[in-house]
Design a protein around this motif. Sequence first.
Motif, PDB file in Angstrom:
ATOM      1  N   ASP A 428       1.141  -1.387   0.115  1.00 16.30           N
ATOM      2  CA  ASP A 428       0.037  -0.162   0.122  1.00 16.30           C
ATOM      3  C   ASP A 428       0.744   1.073  -0.146  1.00 16.30           C
ATOM      4  N   VAL A 429       2.143   1.097   0.556  1.00 18.07           N
ATOM      5  CA  VAL A 429       2.912   2.569   0.921  1.00 18.07           C
ATOM      6  C   VAL A 429       3.756   2.516  -0.251  1.00 18.07           C
ATOM      7  N   LYS A 430       4.389   1.191  -1.115  1.00 13.81           N
ATOM      8  CA  LYS A 430       5.304   1.720  -1.726  1.00 13.81           C
ATOM      9  C   LYS A 430       4.887   1.903  -3.462  1.00 13.81           C
ATOM     10  N   HIS A 431       3.231   1.141  -3.478  1.00  9.99           N
ATOM     11  CA  HIS A 431       2.948   0.903  -4.796  1.00  9.99           C
ATOM     12  C   HIS A 431       1.013   1.848  -4.944  1.00  9.99           C
ATOM     13  N   GLY A 432       1.400   2.263  -4.465  1.00 10.48           N
ATOM     14  CA  GLY A 432      -0.222   3.253  -4.402  1.00 10.48           C
ATOM     15  C   GLY A 432       0.169   4.462  -6.101  1.00 10.48           C
ATOM     16  N   TYR A 433      -1.253   5.074  -4.962  1.00 14.28           N
ATOM     17  CA  TYR A 433      -1.711   6.135  -6.262  1.00 14.28           C
ATOM     18  C   TYR A 433      -0.637   7.371  -4.677  1.00 14.28           C
ATOM     19  N   TYR A 434      -0.436   8.805  -5.301  1.00 10.05           N
ATOM     20  CA  TYR A 434       0.575   8.906  -4.466  1.00 10.05           C
ATOM     21  C   TYR A 434      -0.068  10.608  -4.055  1.00 10.05           C
ATOM     22  N   HIS A 435      -0.579  11.294  -3.328  1.00  9.95           N
ATOM     23  CA  HIS A 435      -1.036  12.926  -3.116  1.00  9.95           C
ATOM     24  C   HIS A 435       0.581  13.433  -3.902  1.00  9.95           C
ATOM     25  N   THR A 436      -0.039  14.513  -4.535  1.00  5.76           N
ATOM     26  CA  THR A 436       1.245  15.545  -5.307  1.00  5.76           C
ATOM     27  C   THR A 436       2.231  15.365  -4.360  1.00  5.76           C
ATOM     28  N   VAL A 437       3.680  15.946  -4.601  1.00  3.10           N
ATOM     29  CA  VAL A 437       4.737  16.213  -3.919  1.00  3.10           C
ATOM     30  C   VAL A 437       4.022  18.377  -4.162  1.00  3.10           C
ATOM     31  N   ALA A 438       4.865  19.333  -4.091  1.00  2.00           N
ATOM     32  CA  ALA A 438       4.544  20.604  -3.973  1.00  2.00           C
ATOM     33  C   ALA A 438       6.253  21.840  -3.917  1.00  2.00           C
ATOM     34  N   ALA A 439       6.232  22.601  -4.457  1.00  2.00           N
ATOM     35  CA  ALA A 439       6.517  23.937  -4.500  1.00  2.00           C
ATOM     36  C   ALA A 439       6.089  24.493  -4.423  1.00  2.00           C
ATOM     37  N   GLN A 440       6.133  25.762  -3.512  1.00  2.00           N
ATOM     38  CA  GLN A 440       5.349  27.063  -3.504  1.00  2.00           C
ATOM     39  C   GLN A 440       5.659  28.510  -3.617  1.00  2.00           C
ATOM     40  N   TYR A 441       5.739  29.053  -4.405  1.00  3.26           N
ATOM     41  CA  TYR A 441       6.601  30.532  -4.958  1.00  3.26           C
ATOM     42  C   TYR A 441       5.596  31.524  -3.839  1.00  3.26           C
ATOM     43  N   MET A 442       5.404  32.049  -2.619  1.00  5.58           N
ATOM     44  CA  MET A 442       4.782  33.735  -2.754  1.00  5.58           C
ATOM     45  C   MET A 442       5.198  35.013  -2.353  1.00  5.58           C
ATOM     46  N   LYS A 443       4.883  35.785  -3.151  1.00  3.22           N
ATOM     47  CA  LYS A 443       5.391  37.440  -3.060  1.00  3.22           C
ATOM     48  C   LYS A 443       4.079  37.796  -2.522  1.00  3.22           C
ATOM     49  N   GLY A 444       4.152  38.753  -1.824  1.00  4.19           N
ATOM     50  CA  GLY A 444       3.255  39.666  -1.253  1.00  4.19           C
ATOM     51  C   GLY A 444       3.968  41.496  -1.408  1.00  4.19           C
ATOM     52  N   GLY A 445       2.770  42.131  -1.592  1.00  5.76           N
ATOM     53  CA  GLY A 445       3.524  43.913  -1.465  1.00  5.76           C
ATOM     54  C   GLY A 445       2.878  44.566  -0.087  1.00  5.76           C
ATOM     55  N   LEU A 446       3.219  45.480   0.521  1.00  3.23           N
ATOM     56  CA  LEU A 446       2.433  46.058   1.195  1.00  3.23           C
ATOM     57  C   LEU A 446       2.624  47.812   0.848  1.00  3.23           C
ATOM     58  N   ASP A 447       1.264  48.599   1.579  1.00  6.14           N
ATOM     59  CA  ASP A 447       1.396  49.974   1.550  1.00  6.14           C
ATOM     60  C   ASP A 447       1.979  50.394   2.593  1.00  6.14           C
ATOM     61  N   LYS A 448       2.645  51.459   3.022  1.00 11.52           N
ATOM     62  CA  LYS A 448       3.223  51.703   4.323  1.00 11.52           C
ATOM     63  C   LYS A 448       1.436  52.062   5.365  1.00 11.52           C
ATOM     64  N   ASP A 449       0.319  51.878   5.041  1.00 10.78           N
ATOM     65  CA  ASP A 449      -0.631  50.914   6.414  1.00 10.78           C
ATOM     66  C   ASP A 449      -1.028  49.678   6.680  1.00 10.78           C
ATOM     67  N   GLY A 450       0.070  48.550   5.546  1.00  7.42           N
ATOM     68  CA  GLY A 450       0.282  47.326   6.251  1.00  7.42           C
ATOM     69  C   GLY A 450      -0.917  46.923   5.472  1.00  7.42           C
ATOM     70  N   LYS A 451      -1.475  47.046   4.186  1.00  7.59           N
ATOM     71  CA  LYS A 451      -2.519  46.539   3.193  1.00  7.59           C
ATOM     72  C   LYS A 451      -1.949  46.016   2.238  1.00  7.59           C
ATOM     73  N   VAL A 452      -2.221  44.662   1.766  1.00  8.06           N
ATOM     74  CA  VAL A 452      -1.579  44.334   0.991  1.00  8.06           C
ATOM     75  C   VAL A 452      -2.038  44.969  -0.437  1.00  8.06           C
ATOM     76  N   THR A 453      -1.082  45.510  -1.414  1.00 10.16           N
ATOM     77  CA  THR A 453      -1.576  45.405  -2.141  1.00 10.16           C
ATOM     78  C   THR A 453      -1.734  45.103  -3.599  1.00 10.16           C
ATOM     79  N   GLY A 454      -0.532  43.853  -3.595  1.00 13.22           N
ATOM     80  CA  GLY A 454      -0.149  42.924  -4.569  1.00 13.22           C
ATOM     81  C   GLY A 454       0.789  41.587  -4.180  1.00 13.22           C
ATOM     82  N   TRP A 455      -0.592  40.568  -4.852  1.00 14.11           N
ATOM     83  CA  TRP A 455       0.028  39.010  -4.450  1.00 14.11           C
ATOM     84  C   TRP A 455       0.128  38.243  -5.438  1.00 14.11           C
ATOM     85  N   LEU A 456       1.354  37.867  -5.469  1.00 16.43           N
ATOM     86  CA  LEU A 456       1.528  36.132  -6.435  1.00 16.43           C
ATOM     87  C   LEU A 456       1.423  34.910  -5.479  1.00 16.43           C
ATOM     88  N   HIS A 457       1.144  34.177  -6.138  1.00 15.31           N
ATOM     89  CA  HIS A 457       1.335  32.600  -6.083  1.00 15.31           C
ATOM     90  C   HIS A 457       1.378  31.987  -6.975  1.00 15.31           C
TER      91      HIS A 457
END
Length: 726
Positions: A428-457
């Motif tokens: 079961d462990v060695k020969h199954g169907y596997y949940h995907t492996v993943a890498a994710q890059y996130m980038k966010g921009g904040l204005d002077k008031d701490g509000k999110v103005t940009g979001w990249l995923h």
Amino acid sequence: MMDVKNVSRRSFLKGLGLASGGLIIASGTTLFTGCEPKEIIEFNPNLFVQLNSDGNLILVASRSEMGQGVRTSLTSVIADEMEADWDRVSIKQAVGDAKYGDQNTDGSKSVRLLYEEMRKIGAATKAVLIAAAAKKWEVPASELKAENHFVISNSGKKIGFGELVEVAKTIEVPKDVVLKDPKDFKYIGKYLPSKDVENLSNGSAIFGLDKRLDNMKFAAIKRCPVTFGTVKSFDKTEALKIAGVIDVVEIPRVEKPFGPLGGVAVVATNTWAAFKGKEALKVEWDLGDNKGYNSDAYMEELTANVHKKGKVAKSVGNVDDAFKKASKTIESTYQLPHLVHTPMEVPNAVAWVQGDNCEIWAPTQEPQRTRTEVSAYLNTDEKNVTVNVTFLGGGFGRKSKPDYVVEAAAISKAINAPVQVVWTREDDVKHGYYHTVAAQYMKGGLDKDGKVTGWLHRFALPSIGSTFSPGILHPAPFEASSATNVPFEIPNMQVETGEAPAHVRIGWMRSVINIPHGFAINVFADELANEAGVDPLEFRLNLIGSDRIEDTKNEYKYDTARLKHVLKQAAKNADWGKKLPEGHAMGLAVHYSFLSYVASVVEVSVINNKVKVHNIHSVIDCGLAVNKNTIIAQMEGAAIFGMSLAFYGKITAKDGAIEQTNFGDYQMLRMPQAPKIHVEIVENNEKPTGVGEPGVPVIAPAIVNAIFKATGDRYRSLPLKDHKLV
């Protein structure tokens, strides 16, 4: 809603396993109206209700039961609408057949898709019974009502449902039926125990592993350690010396999404002999092109791919301009490994092939796909294949992939006898169907008031689509949707995907892509809150923004007010912001998946660099709660499932072979680690939505966010055992 028809005297009932003599009510995707009895077999009835003259009520359940309570939920809706006595209800499990409509028990959609139809069929049955009583008593139907398995007149005269069967069989089902006011529900929306609990408790319930046939053999299969490798040669001499071993046969690989991986099967008189014979087999393998697959190198490849421009899946505004104008930008990378399902009951199936005919007994989530795959392998018509669905000892998506059933059919045909294929936990462990492996890059921009103005995923993960079409490098739209549909009120948002070739069989697992996306989005939002110097709860509510309805291109609209409500309620229930003991802290996460809104607040302690989870407060808004017992159980199970993944879940490959073997190195949460789990169900009368899966994605990020609050250390990869925290 679908049309309902009284089909009590139709000749095709025998083929469906329903006894003659009762009142049979059917509901289908194609109308029964105007069809001759001989033509009915061509239609697709989803549900059948049989009421017998003794008053007993039978529902044919079209979905598979694996502990999620679907048989009880399906039954209770019909029983409520027809005013049936719950103690008179029993359930018959449907075989795999297109006559029942979609039987795939996956995606947290059984009740969601069948709820309205079940209500209608219950109401229609009630109307027929009232009409039968009116005919019998020669009074207007308007003077009668149904209550607790009786029809009662205004004067108090009453007659049992069973006594009305013969007359009811002659009554046409009305085209329009009146559904109950939700305030009058007796079972729907209540706490209803499982209809199967007695049989499950006393051991009489038949799971796949319990099935026995006369002269049945048992088989275990030795498979290539490298996915997609094949047999070059084998020596069965030592295997045949094992007491009980009677045959050794090669099973070819079938290059289909749910075809067997192939290997060498040892057939024996008992399971233990089959297992020992498999160990004694000597096999020379052609490892194939996948022998170079190594997890560490692959993660480096994925991570590199998310740090360069990807394929755009969503673009709103201009993120590049937003980042240039931001007072501060934050970047983070998240890495999550392969996972595997490990249901408590391993894959298994019984098959008996006799000429062109084959009968199957299996714990399957997808009986119709099972039927299709088996018939294709045997080169016989689907009508010659019967798939009997047993209880499932867990599934999590693994048992909707019927490769293990095809294996049983292949071996039965080869040995001309009934056979049960049983996987070991190592298989079961060695020969199954596997949940995907993943890498994710996130980038966010904040204005002077701490509000999110940009979001990249930007993310890269091998797609489930690769199992169906080898060579696919980017995710399907549904795999991107849990990133693209994030309801944050940010003026500039972009989602991109990077390339990710698959090296193992990728399959859906409980919560699917919501696991990596829910993790990265919720942890990154917490990082942004910290950089902005804003409380994570307040920050998240601001991210979601105004109350609004977003079009999701289907009948369900995304309601941000409902998302904010579950978050605020979870925080309230946990007493967010209260003073905690030293070393303790809370973290939160909120996510929309399977059309449901879920938030969790988790309290942890980190003492001597070891994490302990003390409390989990979860709130779910899944529309109308059909069975609260089931929903609470599913949310509690989701919390434990999510903790297991967060603490221990990791599948790795070296030289193409999966390194993990059993629960010793692919661990589960143990009872002493289980926290107090508090579940609140939001009360409303919206359409029912998913329950089994949406509780999982919020658990790991809430834990990681709590650890940061307690220690100041941010963990962007899982499992936590890799960081020596557990």
